[in-house]
Scaffold this motif. Structure first.
Motif, PDB file in Angstrom:
ATOM      1  N   ILE A   6       8.882   7.155   4.255  1.00 46.31           N
ATOM      2  CA  ILE A   6       8.280   6.709   3.001  1.00 46.31           C
ATOM      3  C   ILE A   6       9.354   6.690   1.921  1.00 46.31           C
ATOM      4  CG2 ILE A   6       6.016   7.643   3.611  1.00 46.31           C
ATOM      5  CD1 ILE A   6       6.557   9.975   1.709  1.00 46.31           C
ATOM      6  N   ASP A  32       6.926   7.695  -3.215  1.00 44.53           N
ATOM      7  CA  ASP A  32       5.635   7.889  -2.548  1.00 44.53           C
ATOM      8  C   ASP A  32       5.294   9.355  -2.325  1.00 44.53           C
ATOM      9  OD1 ASP A  32       5.142   5.168  -2.419  1.00 44.53           O
ATOM     10  OD2 ASP A  32       6.143   4.933  -0.493  1.00 44.53           O
ATOM     11  N   GLN A  38       0.836  -1.191   0.000  1.00 41.83           N
ATOM     12  CA  GLN A  38       0.000   0.000   0.000  1.00 41.83           C
ATOM     13  C   GLN A  38       0.876   1.249   0.000  1.00 41.83           C
ATOM     14  OE1 GLN A  38      -3.380   0.032  -0.207  1.00 41.83           O
ATOM     15  NE2 GLN A  38      -3.147  -2.177  -0.542  1.00 41.83           N
ATOM     16  N   HIS A  39       0.479   2.242  -0.801  1.00 41.81           N
ATOM     17  CA  HIS A  39       1.226   3.488  -0.839  1.00 41.81           C
ATOM     18  C   HIS A  39       1.058   4.241   0.473  1.00 41.81           C
ATOM     19  CE1 HIS A  39       2.340   3.050  -4.981  1.00 41.81           C
ATOM     20  NE2 HIS A  39       1.081   2.933  -5.354  1.00 41.81           N
ATOM     21  N   VAL A  40       2.144   4.804   0.967  1.00 45.95           N
ATOM     22  CA  VAL A  40       2.117   5.604   2.186  1.00 45.95           C
ATOM     23  C   VAL A  40       2.221   7.067   1.780  1.00 45.95           C
ATOM     24  CG1 VAL A  40       3.241   6.052   4.394  1.00 45.95           C
ATOM     25  CG2 VAL A  40       3.246   3.738   3.436  1.00 45.95           C
ATOM     26  N   THR A  41       1.387   7.894   2.348  1.00 44.03           N
ATOM     27  CA  THR A  41       1.438   9.318   2.034  1.00 44.03           C
ATOM     28  C   THR A  41       1.605  10.116   3.316  1.00 44.03           C
ATOM     29  OG1 THR A  41      -0.967   9.559   2.204  1.00 44.03           O
ATOM     30  CG2 THR A  41      -0.067   9.015   0.040  1.00 44.03           C
TER      31      THR A  41
END
Length: 413
Positions: free
Chosen positions: A349, A353, A202-205
């Motif tokens: 990150i 990202d 999952q992308h972390v922002t």
């Protein structure tokens, strides 16, 4: 053995069965015999008729390499000299580690849809650590899984499996052009369901406050690459794009820039190359005030570094360079980014990202949605509005505004 029928002069008894030949034209233009064999005359006759049909359609190959031999030649003679270096570097390990071990012994012309489908399905349960003996390559005290009988179940993601099939499909498409095969069996195979593969990362922002905290820390630390961090956060530029940016692609008075080059390390070489020309790549990106201020600050920092380096300075026209004007090593940029994350107290990150934080920062900077649409490279304004939803606090807006003013007027508090 029986008498040959009328019109079958090229079919005759041979050893313990029958044999036949057809005169064909090979892909290199030679005329030669193509042979067919069978245990009965009927079986041989059927193969003979198929050869005639192939000969009428066009050139017929008389030698058939294995898939491994063909892929090796395809990489060396087609991909390496004619495609971008990054393409070869991406394709080669997928061929070497997955396609050749799974299908390499198959004859190119005998490869079937079922062969490819069975192999693709097997990739969903493949442990790459076991298959490539990664744990066995570690010294004995450091072995922790497959080498000692504890499979770590290091599975391929569905995206990786899709990439592997894409490489095979591309190779077989070229084999079609060379008239070595009659159909692309990889294109007819079905990609396995995502349910059987490892879930994708999952992308972390960052939130607006976390991004602002990171930029404030980098600014206070006096990092000469501060403007690079602003561009990857506010414009969503990739690492290679920001490190490959040149001054002739930056228009500070017009508040815009063009992303035309990228800097990457490929096969041990640092390459500054032109990006593939597309409609999005040739269009200019508008620069918000924070980016303009950061780039002006970067120009001053670079001029000071040039004066200090003197004769040691190497002119490259790059916006982001070392103290002597040489390009920034991409891995060093990653290390510096991770160190700043740790010191700024924000979640760690990947550099890539930061692209997912871009829309939130644009909203915090009061950038009009139409301008944000160009920066985010969306085709419809509705796409922009879907991600342009985080409402930043008034404190965050004021902090970003202070950061902007501190760069434009470094003497003011």
């Amino acid at each position: 053995m029986g008498k040959r029928a009328n019109g079958e002069g090229s079919i005759f008894p041979y050893r313990d069965g029958w044999a036949g030949y057809v005169w064909v034209t090979t892909p290199d233009g030679r005329q030669t015999r193509k042979w067919a064999y069978g245990k009965t005359r009927e079986e041989t006759h059927e193969k003979w008729l198929k050869l005639h049909e192939l000969a009428r359609k066009g050139p017929v190959p008389t030698t058939h390499p294995t898939l491994a031999a063909y892929l090796t030649r395809w990489l060396a003679e087609v991909i390496k000299p004619n495609r971008e270096p990054t393409t070869y570097v991406a394709y080669e390990p997928l061929v070497r580690l997955y396609i050749i071990p799974g299908l390499g012994k198959k004859r190119l012309d005998k490869l079937t849809v079922r062969d490819v489908q069975t192999w693709l399905n097997s990739l969903t349960t493949l442990c790459t650590c076991c298959a490539q003996k990664k744990d066995h390559k570690r010294t004995e005290p450091k072995r922790r899984c497959c080498a000692i009988g504890k499979c770590c179940n290091s599975r391929l993601s569905r995206g990786t499996i899709a990439g592997i099939r894409r490489v095979l499909r591309s190779a077989l498409t070229h084999a079609l052009r060379e008239e070595l095969i009659s159909k692309n069996v990889a294109a007819l195979a079905t990609l396995p369901s995502a349910r059987t593969t490892t879930p994708q990362r999952q992308h972390v922002t960052w939130t607006v406050d976390e991004a602002r905290r990171f930029l404030e820390h980098v600014r206070e630390a006096g990092d000469p690459l501060y403007a690079a961090y602003v561009l990857i956060l506010v414009l969503g530029l990739r690492r290679g794009e920001v490190l490959g940016l040149t001054w002739d692609c930056v228009d500070l008075s017009g508040a815009q820039l063009w992303v035309s080059h990228q800097l990457t390390r490929v096969g041990g070489q640092l390459l500054h190359r032109e990006r593939t020309k597309t409609e999005n790549s040739t269009a200019s990106l508008p620069l918000p005030a924070l980016c303009v201020a950061a780039l002006r600050h970067r120009r001053r920092v670079q001029e000071e570094a040039r004066k200090e380096a003197g004769e040691r300075w190497q002119e490259s026209n790059l916006v982001f360079t070392t103290k002597t004007g040489t390009p920034i090593e991409p891995r060093n940029f990653n290390r510096a980014f991770e160190a700043h994350c740790r010191r700024a107290g924000v979640p760690r990150i990947r550099v890539h990202d930061t692209r997912h934080t871009c829309a939130s920062l644009l909203a915090a900077l009061d950038i009009h949605p139409r301008v944000a649409m160009r920066i985010l490279r969306h085709t419809r304004i509705s796409m922009t509005m879907d991600v342009y939803t985080q409402i930043p606090s008034s404190e965050a807006r004021k902090a970003l505004d202070r950061l902007n003013r501190s760069l434009d007027h470094p003497g003011q508090p």
